[in-house]
Design an enzyme around this catalytic site. Structure first.
Site, PDB file in Angstrom:
ATOM      1  N   HIS A  42       0.725  -1.230  -0.141  1.00 38.93           N
ATOM      2  CA  HIS A  42       0.050   0.239   0.270  1.00 38.93           C
ATOM      3  C   HIS A  42       0.847   1.297   0.136  1.00 38.93           C
ATOM      4  CE1 HIS A  42      -3.985   2.184   0.267  1.00 38.93           C
ATOM      5  NE2 HIS A  42      -3.421   2.654   1.211  1.00 38.93           N
TER       6      HIS A  42
ATOM      7  N   GLN B  21       2.637  11.248  -1.098  1.00 39.93           N
ATOM      8  CA  GLN B  21       2.710  11.556   0.296  1.00 39.93           C
ATOM      9  C   GLN B  21       3.916  11.714   0.849  1.00 39.93           C
ATOM     10  OE1 GLN B  21      -0.416   9.420   2.343  1.00 39.93           O
ATOM     11  NE2 GLN B  21      -2.207  10.197   0.947  1.00 39.93           N
TER      12      GLN B  21
ATOM     13  N   HIS C  61      -9.683   0.884   1.080  1.00 40.05           N
ATOM     14  CA  HIS C  61      -9.407   1.284   2.275  1.00 40.05           C
ATOM     15  C   HIS C  61     -10.669   1.148   3.088  1.00 40.05           C
ATOM     16  CE1 HIS C  61      -6.919   4.865   0.784  1.00 40.05           C
ATOM     17  NE2 HIS C  61      -6.067   4.185   1.476  1.00 40.05           N
TER      18      HIS C  61
ATOM     19  N   HIS D 297      -6.061  -1.414   5.891  1.00 32.61           N
ATOM     20  CA  HIS D 297      -6.161  -1.190   7.305  1.00 32.61           C
ATOM     21  C   HIS D 297      -7.242  -2.225   7.945  1.00 32.61           C
ATOM     22  CE1 HIS D 297      -3.971   2.520   6.138  1.00 32.61           C
ATOM     23  NE2 HIS D 297      -5.109   2.934   5.691  1.00 32.61           N
TER      24      HIS D 297
ATOM     25  N   ASP E  77       2.004   2.847   3.117  1.00 33.08           N
ATOM     26  CA  ASP E  77       0.985   4.013   2.771  1.00 33.08           C
ATOM     27  C   ASP E  77       1.495   5.543   2.848  1.00 33.08           C
ATOM     28  OD1 ASP E  77      -1.520   5.207   3.257  1.00 33.08           O
ATOM     29  OD2 ASP E  77      -2.110   4.106   5.018  1.00 33.08           O
TER      30      ASP E  77
HETATM   31  C1  NGQ Z   1      -5.472   8.380   1.494  1.00 30.23           C
HETATM   32  N1  NGQ Z   1      -4.892   7.544   3.678  1.00 30.23           N
HETATM   33  O1  NGQ Z   1      -6.281   8.032   0.554  1.00 30.23           O
HETATM   34  O2  NGQ Z   1      -4.586   8.875   1.213  1.00 30.23           O
HETATM   35  C2  NGQ Z   1      -6.108   8.106   2.981  1.00 30.23           C
HETATM   36  C3  NGQ Z   1      -6.533   9.239   3.667  1.00 30.23           C
HETATM   37  C4  NGQ Z   1      -9.146   9.215   3.301  1.00 30.23           C
HETATM   38  C5  NGQ Z   1      -5.148   6.559   4.521  1.00 30.23           C
HETATM   39  N2  NGQ Z   1      -6.277   6.162   4.822  1.00 30.23           N
HETATM   40  C6  NGQ Z   1      -7.938   9.621   2.986  1.00 30.23           C
HETATM   41  N3  NGQ Z   1      -4.109   6.272   5.586  1.00 30.23           N
HETATM   42  O3  NGQ Z   1      -9.135   7.958   3.766  1.00 30.23           O
HETATM   43  O4  NGQ Z   1     -10.300   9.635   3.289  1.00 30.23           O
HETATM   44 ZN    ZN Z   2      -4.013   4.483   1.885  1.00 29.19          ZN
END
Ligand code: NGQ
Ligand code: ZN
Length: 472
Positions: A69, A74, A248, A285, A336
């Site tokens: 992942h 980021q 997710h 997750h 991630d």
């Molecule tokens: C993401 N990251 O898509 O980058 C997500 C945050 C969300 C993680 N979940 C954004 N760690 O889930 O809305």
């Molecule tokens: Zn993610």
């Protein structure tokens, strides 16, 4: 100046003799490893005599770790969200900062950031990566002239660094359960289902050209309403009925509560009841499940995509590793948000978080391996490979020749037996990597712990990050 990135060299067969190697069944001695010109392992045989002319590994050989992942962009702001912005900072306030960075990034910057990240991954023991890719459009939310522009930037980054890739374009259509309209901060992510299916089609040839596996990532149940989910999955099946699917899920309590309010069900239970979850799926997750969800999700054959350092960084809560494994659940690790890029440290964080929660030690040992680092490494490679949809499942015939050689001269490892060296690498190497060489598909990508293009990639990354911060 010669290009420091590996030229697309012509593939060649090769071999390595390892005094000790970690095979899927455990540690073995005197192992002959051979691969063909496509980079697939053709021989993995223990108890052999070293043949004349076969190169010898300098230290113990480990399977390369698939990183299941990643959101590459980021990496550019890792370490820059660690200040208090609100009285109660949370995952959601972090997400607002993340959207701010995402809104400014240009394609060249995505490529520079991803290239450096993939170089770092290789140096840190990851030999392939699943890229959960949702930055699709320009800053105003308009498609680029080539709608695949940013996906192609990621493909180029992976090719230049020499890391294996599973490319998962992300379906993102709503800001919350019930199809609430997306916010401005999400406009670069949005795609109608038919646009997603066209993108998948467009990416087929470029993926194939470099051995990348395309799949699909419905972002979350928050971001994809039931119709979009059903239609996209049907469209994916028409293209490739075995392609990996990542989502997710149940990362935050607020998400569980919102899902309950919307459907009367918890997210994982809803997904299991409304989608054909099986071994193609990676539940990223899956932090907040009740006992029934642990059992049912594990029984589906899906992989739990654990991202221990990011989950700690974002304050997600704790996955119940005991419950998952008791139910026979498969799992792997991902970096991630890239607050940490180091396969060994993800295993360390996973084990330590469980120790803190259960007040026990050596939680990750299993019936076959009392040695925690060995047990965790083998399980994470196995699950990571399944989630990647690529033959990256460790040192076995038919798998890719993706492996890592530990440095027996590292102070933390010197004088130890091979399993102890792995244990010291995971639990006692003080954040300095004890990796010597890294191989992907039989090609050496790092030597003496360093990627050949490290300096050039780092300079381009620093320049790109500087430009982004200047836009603040
Ligand atoms: C993401 N990251 O898509 O980058 C997500 C945050 C969300 C993680 N979940 C954004 N760690 O889930 O809305
Ligand atoms: Zn993610």
């Amino acid at each position: 100046m010669p290009d420091p990135f590996s030229p697309p060299e012509s593939p060649s067969a090769g071999s390595l003799f390892a005094a000790e190697a970690l095979l899927p069944t455990g540690w073995a001695r005197d192992v002959l490893i051979e691969w063909d010109a496509t980079g697939r392992l053709t021989t993995v045989a223990s108890g052999r005599q070293p043949a004349h002319g076969t190169p010898r590994a300098s230290g113990p050989v480990l399977p390369g770790m698939p990183n299941l992942h990643s959101h590459a962009f980021q990496r550019a702001f890792a370490g820059l969200t660690e200040f208090r912005g609100a009285a109660q900072d949370s995952f959601w306030s972090w997400r607002t900062l993340m959207y701010r960075f995402a809104s400014r990034i240009a394609p060249e910057q995505v490529e520079a950031i991803a290239t450096w990240l993939y170089v770092e991954m290789l140096e840190a023991g990851y030999t392939s990566v699943c890229e959960f890719h949702y930055l699709h459009h320009d800053a105003d939310g308009r498609p680029y002239a080539d709608d695949a522009e940013l996906a192609l930037a990621l493909l180029r980054a992976a090719r230049r660094a020499g890391i294996g890739l599973t490319l998962l374009p992300v379906l993102y259509q709503a800001s919350g359960f019930g199809g609430t309209p997306p916010s401005d901060g999400q406009r670069r992510f949005i795609r109608a289902t038919d646009s997603m299916l066209r993108l998948l089609d467009r990416l087929r040839a470029p993926c194939e050209a470099q051995g990348a596996r395309p799949g699909l990532a419905p972002h979350s149940l928050r971001a994809v309403p039931p119709d979009g989910l059903r239609e996209a999955l049907a469209g994916l099946d028409a293209i490739d009925a075995t392609a990996p699917i990542h989502i997710h899920i149940a990362e935050q309590i607020a998400e569980v509560d919102a899902c309950l309010a919307w459907s009367g069900q918890r997210p994982v239970a809803w997904l299991l009841d409304h989608a054909p979850v099986d071994a193609r799926w990676c539940l990223v997750h899956a932090t907040h499940m009740d006992a029934g969800e642990y059992r049912r999700a594990a029984a589906s054959g899906a992989v739990a995509g654990l991202c221990p350092t990011t989950e700690a960084n974002l304050g997600d809560g704790l996955f119940d590793f005991d419950a998952w494994r008791a139910a026979g659940g498969r799992w792997g690790v991902g970096s991630d948000s890239h607050a940490c890029v180091n396969a060994a440290e993800e295993l360390l964080m996973l084990e330590y978080s469980q120790r803190l929660a259960t007040r026990r030690r050596n939680v990750g040992a299993d019936a076959r391996h009392r040695d925690v680092a060995t047990a965790l490494t083998l399980a994470a490679v196995h699950g990571g490979a399944q989630a990647s949809g690529r033959a990256v499942g460790g040192l076995g015939v038919g798998q890719q020749a993706d492996f890592v050689v530990l440095d027996p001269m590292h102070v933390a490892l010197q004088g130890l037996a091979a399993p102890q060296m792995l244990s010291a690498h995971v639990f006692a190497s003080h954040r300095t990597s004890a990796i010597d060489t890294v191989w992907v598909g039989g090609r050496q990508r790092a030597v003496a712990g360093r990627h050949a293009a490290r300096d050039a990639a780092a300079a381009a990354f620093v320049a790109a990050r500087g430009q982004l911060l200047a836009k603040e």
